[in-house]
Design a protein around this motif. Structure first.
Motif, mmCIF file in Angstrom:
data_model
loop_
_atom_site.group_PDB
_atom_site.id
_atom_site.type_symbol
_atom_site.label_atom_id
_atom_site.label_comp_id
_atom_site.label_asym_id
_atom_site.label_seq_id
_atom_site.Cartn_x
_atom_site.Cartn_y
_atom_site.Cartn_z
ATOM 1 N N PRO A 1 -9.541 3.706 -17.534
ATOM 2 C CA PRO A 1 -10.386 4.862 -17.199
ATOM 3 C C PRO A 1 -9.701 5.791 -16.215
ATOM 4 O O PRO A 1 -8.983 5.351 -15.316
ATOM 5 N N VAL A 2 -9.927 7.081 -16.371
ATOM 6 C CA VAL A 2 -9.425 8.079 -15.432
ATOM 7 C C VAL A 2 -10.106 7.871 -14.089
ATOM 8 O O VAL A 2 -11.321 7.649 -14.018
ATOM 9 N N TYR A 3 -9.323 7.924 -13.001
ATOM 10 C CA TYR A 3 -9.896 7.728 -11.673
ATOM 11 C C TYR A 3 -10.776 8.923 -11.313
ATOM 12 O O TYR A 3 -10.367 10.072 -11.443
ATOM 13 N N GLU A 4 -11.979 8.645 -10.890
ATOM 14 C CA GLU A 4 -12.906 9.694 -10.476
ATOM 15 C C GLU A 4 -12.988 9.720 -8.955
ATOM 16 O O GLU A 4 -13.422 8.753 -8.331
ATOM 17 N N PHE A 5 -12.537 10.829 -8.390
ATOM 18 C CA PHE A 5 -12.559 10.969 -6.940
ATOM 19 C C PHE A 5 -14.010 10.992 -6.468
ATOM 20 O O PHE A 5 -14.871 11.613 -7.097
ATOM 21 N N PRO A 6 -14.325 10.294 -5.376
ATOM 22 C CA PRO A 6 -15.727 10.246 -4.928
ATOM 23 C C PRO A 6 -16.262 11.624 -4.568
ATOM 24 O O PRO A 6 -15.528 12.496 -4.107
ATOM 25 N N THR A 7 -17.527 11.810 -4.789
ATOM 26 C CA THR A 7 -18.200 13.064 -4.416
ATOM 27 C C THR A 7 -19.010 12.899 -3.142
ATOM 28 O O THR A 7 -19.513 13.875 -2.592
ATOM 29 N N ALA A 8 -19.136 11.646 -2.677
ATOM 30 C CA ALA A 8 -19.850 11.361 -1.429
ATOM 31 C C ALA A 8 -18.960 10.522 -0.532
ATOM 32 O O ALA A 8 -18.111 9.759 -1.007
ATOM 33 N N CYS A 9 -19.121 10.651 0.757
ATOM 34 C CA CYS A 9 -18.317 9.898 1.719
ATOM 35 C C CYS A 9 -18.568 8.398 1.542
ATOM 36 O O CYS A 9 -19.731 7.970 1.501
ATOM 37 N N PRO A 10 -17.519 7.585 1.452
ATOM 38 C CA PRO A 10 -17.710 6.142 1.269
ATOM 39 C C PRO A 10 -18.323 5.460 2.486
ATOM 40 O O PRO A 10 -18.798 4.328 2.386
ATOM 41 N N GLU A 11 -18.337 6.134 3.642
ATOM 42 C CA GLU A 11 -18.862 5.525 4.861
ATOM 43 C C GLU A 11 -20.286 5.961 5.167
ATOM 44 O O GLU A 11 -21.125 5.145 5.542
ATOM 45 N N ARG B 1 0.844 -1.193 0.000
ATOM 46 C CA ARG B 1 0.000 0.000 0.000
ATOM 47 C C ARG B 1 0.879 1.243 0.000
ATOM 48 O O ARG B 1 2.000 1.222 0.488
ATOM 49 N N ALA B 2 0.346 2.329 -0.530
ATOM 50 C CA ALA B 2 1.040 3.620 -0.497
ATOM 51 C C ALA B 2 0.004 4.725 -0.555
ATOM 52 O O ALA B 2 -0.987 4.620 -1.281
ATOM 53 N N SER B 3 0.213 5.773 0.196
ATOM 54 C CA SER B 3 -0.720 6.899 0.176
ATOM 55 C C SER B 3 -0.596 7.673 -1.134
ATOM 56 O O SER B 3 0.501 7.868 -1.648
ATOM 57 N N LEU B 4 -1.733 8.105 -1.659
ATOM 58 C CA LEU B 4 -1.751 8.996 -2.824
ATOM 59 C C LEU B 4 -2.088 10.423 -2.412
ATOM 60 O O LEU B 4 -2.258 11.297 -3.260
ATOM 61 N N HIS B 5 -2.242 10.638 -1.109
ATOM 62 C CA HIS B 5 -2.322 11.969 -0.483
ATOM 63 C C HIS B 5 -3.616 12.731 -0.722
ATOM 64 O O HIS B 5 -4.309 13.086 0.212
ATOM 65 N N ASN B 6 -3.941 13.050 -1.961
ATOM 66 C CA ASN B 6 -5.145 13.841 -2.222
ATOM 67 C C ASN B 6 -5.523 13.753 -3.692
ATOM 68 O O ASN B 6 -4.784 13.174 -4.508
ATOM 69 N N ALA B 7 -6.652 14.349 -4.038
ATOM 70 C CA ALA B 7 -7.158 14.270 -5.410
ATOM 71 C C ALA B 7 -6.213 14.952 -6.396
ATOM 72 O O ALA B 7 -6.035 14.485 -7.531
ATOM 73 N N ASP B 8 -5.593 16.058 -5.973
ATOM 74 C CA ASP B 8 -4.678 16.773 -6.861
ATOM 75 C C ASP B 8 -3.471 15.920 -7.214
ATOM 76 O O ASP B 8 -2.960 15.972 -8.337
ATOM 77 N N GLU B 9 -2.992 15.115 -6.252
ATOM 78 C CA GLU B 9 -1.848 14.261 -6.512
ATOM 79 C C GLU B 9 -2.204 13.174 -7.535
ATOM 80 O O GLU B 9 -1.405 12.857 -8.423
ATOM 81 N N ILE B 10 -3.396 12.615 -7.438
ATOM 82 C CA ILE B 10 -3.829 11.609 -8.415
ATOM 83 C C ILE B 10 -3.878 12.215 -9.814
ATOM 84 O O ILE B 10 -3.438 11.615 -10.804
ATOM 85 N N GLU B 11 -4.394 13.450 -9.880
ATOM 86 C CA GLU B 11 -4.485 14.120 -11.177
ATOM 87 C C GLU B 11 -3.096 14.454 -11.720
ATOM 88 O O GLU B 11 -2.825 14.300 -12.908
ATOM 89 N N ARG B 12 -2.201 14.900 -10.833
ATOM 90 C CA ARG B 12 -0.856 15.263 -11.267
ATOM 91 C C ARG B 12 -0.121 14.048 -11.825
ATOM 92 O O ARG B 12 0.537 14.122 -12.859
ATOM 93 N N LEU B 13 -0.238 12.918 -11.126
ATOM 94 C CA LEU B 13 0.416 11.694 -11.583
ATOM 95 C C LEU B 13 -0.296 11.056 -12.772
ATOM 96 O O LEU B 13 0.303 10.286 -13.517
#
Length: 693
Positions: free
Chosen positions: A405-415, A360-372
């Motif tokens: 597919p491009v990863y889509e960051f959730p818009t609702a809490c997964p919990e 496992r590794a942290s991807l930190h935030n949505a901006d980091e996923i988009e940057r990578l």
């Protein structure tokens, strides 16, 4: 168009492009799309081609690359460009810093202090950029330290370096030394182009930077998006700076990117303590680092220390090995933190890195996923440097054979399925539902931790068990647990030595009694400890203590306005608004009311002196450090006693320290105090002076 209007339009385009270059390359906050930027640049190129008489030598069009040079020319550095001595452990680092301070000590005047600066060691290629009368005139590699290769033709293509310093009064000479580097994301894009051209991909950013900067064709360098950080200087004429921090401030004002996250530190102990904090930020960096550098801040002190044949005496590097491996990204899932922060986590095909299995590794935030531009199914490069948590460095986009597919960051809490919101002006996305079960779990874990209410036995596993059995739904519910109920609880555990066999294990009466006793003991920790433990954003132990020194009961605190709380020294508006927002929200009010009804003390002892009397206390305004093993006090007790006497209990010795209380095995802090002329007293002497007061 008239000549005047053409000149005006060219000037306008030049300023716009410089502005957008700075936003994109230095601030990472572009305002226009790549297409819009290219259109501005294309218009400028066209106007300058049609009207070459208006084309300036420092026009942004010069960055696209000029003529191919025949070969690289060796040029002598005006001042030798030396390397840095390295250390590879905290012990070696401490010893090296102590040697530097010892060498400097005889030259220090009374009251002088040694101040250190700490910065990342960027993993790139050392370069020297010389500006004359504000214009970029020469760029050299380090070479052998005396002679370097002329790489001006390639450095002029680096878009975050101004071709002209941003000042109306440029210095005669400013030789800026630093690191030429490439970001991980730009390497990934370059490797896509390499694959499309049938060429071999590059393995890491340093190798491609070293090769690119020595190319004869600057057009190739321009396409590879190299960047630069200034971290030092060579020859300077007309630059007013007395120390490193002042110099870096000047560099930034000139429009040159300075090395980021530099920290100023007043002692070796403070510097060593700060290493971990700088290391924590490394996974978020978009570029590679291979260590941390420590420098003497004062230029005068550097001059006193001088240089060896190959390295300055006033700087030392703490290097660590970097290990990386390539593996496949199997999934991206998000986790919910105690303040609602949504953190994406990369689940990887397990791979061995530096003797440990990483999955496992942290991807930190949505901006980091988009940057990578990371996608499930990608092959990714994962790095582990020193003791740092694994980091996804880049995506091997050139090996992406399928349309992923491009990863889509959730818009609702997964919990809890509540809508997510982004922090205003920030990068973090949060669930703002205070009743979110995932947040509750993390909050309960923190509440029981040593940094929280210090409840022995209330770890993650126990919290999970309590939640699964619906025994707790709030902090206050912990105080309603009883021994009989806890003792009967069971949960599945793996049978020792048999990975595929599970058995039910009973919590047991002894564990139950210990947990209830630990919870009960926490009732009297006080208001400051409670505020710091219930996950109010921006309110940690120190902030809570500062606030409750003025408002020592819950009623007083609830009656205070945000403005009144913000006026407390070191607090400010952001903290005050966060705290008052919590106190006056339905959720926050209920949390505190429930804790109060459960018998948790929500007050601090009333101060025994007024603000006027405070100034008359024996240690009023004094900074005191205690070190070594003390016979009559614990660490918390001596700190509390210093504060009761009006002083401030500091953790490190500096020129501002009034005196040091030295117990057995006082060590380096005592040595530091003696070298600075700080008074050192024994524990018995402290008691003789102050315990009778």
């Amino acid at each position: 168009m008239t000549d005047h209007s053409i000149q005006q339009r060219i000037d306008q385009l030049v300023e716009q492009i410089r502005y957008h270059d700075r936003l994109y390359y230095q601030d990472a906050a572009p305002e226009i799309s790549d297409l819009q930027y290219d259109q501005l640049l294309a218009e400028l190129v066209g106007l300058e081609q049609d009207h070459p008489e208006f084309a300036a030598s420092d026009s942004p069009t010069q960055r696209v690359g000029g003529d191919v040079v025949e070969h690289l020319v060796s040029v002598e550095h005006r001042a030798p460009m030396l390397s840095i001595d390295n250390t590879y452990s905290r012990t070696e680092l401490r010893a090296a810093m102590q040697r530097i301070e010892k060498s400097l000590a005889p030259s220090l005047a009374e009251g002088d202090a040694v101040v250190w600066v700490m910065e990342y060691k960027i993993d790139g290629v050392a370069g020297s950029i010389r500006y004359e009368d504000g214009h970029l005139a020469l760029a050299l590699t380090r070479g052998n330290g005396v002679l370097g290769d002329d790489i001006t033709h390639n450095v002029r293509t680096i878009r975050d370096l101004p071709l002209r310093l941003e000042t109306e009064h440029p210095p005669a000479v400013a030789e800026l030394r630093g690191e030429i580097y490439m970001t991980d994301a730009d390497l990934a894009d370059l490797n896509v182009r390499q694959a499309e051209a049938g060429a071999e991909p590059y393995k890491n950013t340093r190798n491609v930077t070293a090769g690119t900067i020595r190319l004869l064709d600057p057009k190739i360098a321009a396409a590879r998006k190299l960047r630069f950080f200034c971290h030092g200087s060579g020859e300077l004429m007309g630059v007013d700076a007395n120390n490193h921090m002042e110099f870096l401030d000047w560099v930034r004002r000139m429009g040159v990117p300075a090395t980021p996250n530099v920290v100023r530190l007043e002692s070796i102990e403070e510097a060593l303590d700060a290493v971990a904090k700088l290391e924590e930020g490394m996974p978020d960096l978009p570029f590679e680092v291979d260590g941390i550098v420590f420098k003497i801040d004062s230029f005068a002190q550097r001059e006193t220390l001088g240089v060896r044949s190959k390295s300055p005496r006033w700087v030392i590097a703490y290097k660590f090995e970097r290990y990386e491996a390539t593996t496949r990204l199997e999934a991206i899932e998000v986790q919910v933190g105690k303040t609602g922060t949504i953190t994406p986590v990369a689940y990887l095909t397990p791979v061995d890195i530096a003797g440990t299995t990483v999955s496992r590794a942290s991807l930190h935030n949505a901006d980091e996923i988009e940057r990578l531009d990371v996608r499930v199914g990608d092959l990714v490069v994962v790095e582990k440097a020193g003791k740092i948590i694994p980091k996804v460095v880049r995506v091997e986009k050139h090996l992406r054979t399928d349309e992923l597919p491009v990863y889509e960051f959730p818009t609702a809490c997964p919990e809890c399925a509540e809508p997510l919101t982004r922090d205003e002006g920030g990068v973090y996305i949060r669930c703002t539902n205070p009743l979110c079960p995932a947040q509750l779990r993390q909050r309960l874990v923190y509440f029981g931790s040593r940094a929280g209410m210090d409840i022995d036995g209330l770890g993650e596993e126990v919290v999970d068990l309590l939640l699964q059995r619906n025994l707790v739904a709030s902090f206050a519910d912990l105080y309603r647990l009883d021994t009989d109920t806890l003792a009967e609880l069971t949960w599945p555990r793996q049978r020792k030595g048999k990975a595929d066999e599970m058995i039910n294990v009973q919590f047991g009466r002894k564990n139950a009694e210990n947990l209830v006793a630990g919870i009960d003991a926490s009732r009297t920790r006080g208001l400051a400890r409670v505020l710091a433990s219930i996950s109010i954003r921006h309110v940690g132990p120190r902030v809570a203590k500062l606030i409750t020194a003025k408002y020592w009961t819950l009623a007083q605190l609830q009656a205070a306005t945000a403005e009144e709380i913000a006026s407390i020294h070191e607090i400010g508006e952001r903290i005050a608004e966060s705290l008052t927002g919590f106190l006056h929200s339905n959720h926050g009010g209920q949390v505190l009311a429930d804790l109060q009804s459960a018998g948790v003390v929500l007050s601090e002892p009333e101060p025994q002196v007024t603000a006027v009397d405070q100034d008359n206390l024996p240690l009023a305004g004094k900074i005191v450090v205690a070190t070594g093993t003390l016979s009559h006090y614990t660490r918390d007790q001596i700190k509390a006693r210093i504060e009761e006497l009006g002083g401030r209990a500091a953790s490190s010795v500096s020129k501002n320290t009034d005196f040091l209380i030295a117990g057995e095995k006082a060590g380096s802090k005592r040595n530091k105090a003696e070298s600075l002329g700080v008074e050192v007293i024994s524990e018995d002497e402290f008691r003789a002076r102050y315990e009778s007061l």
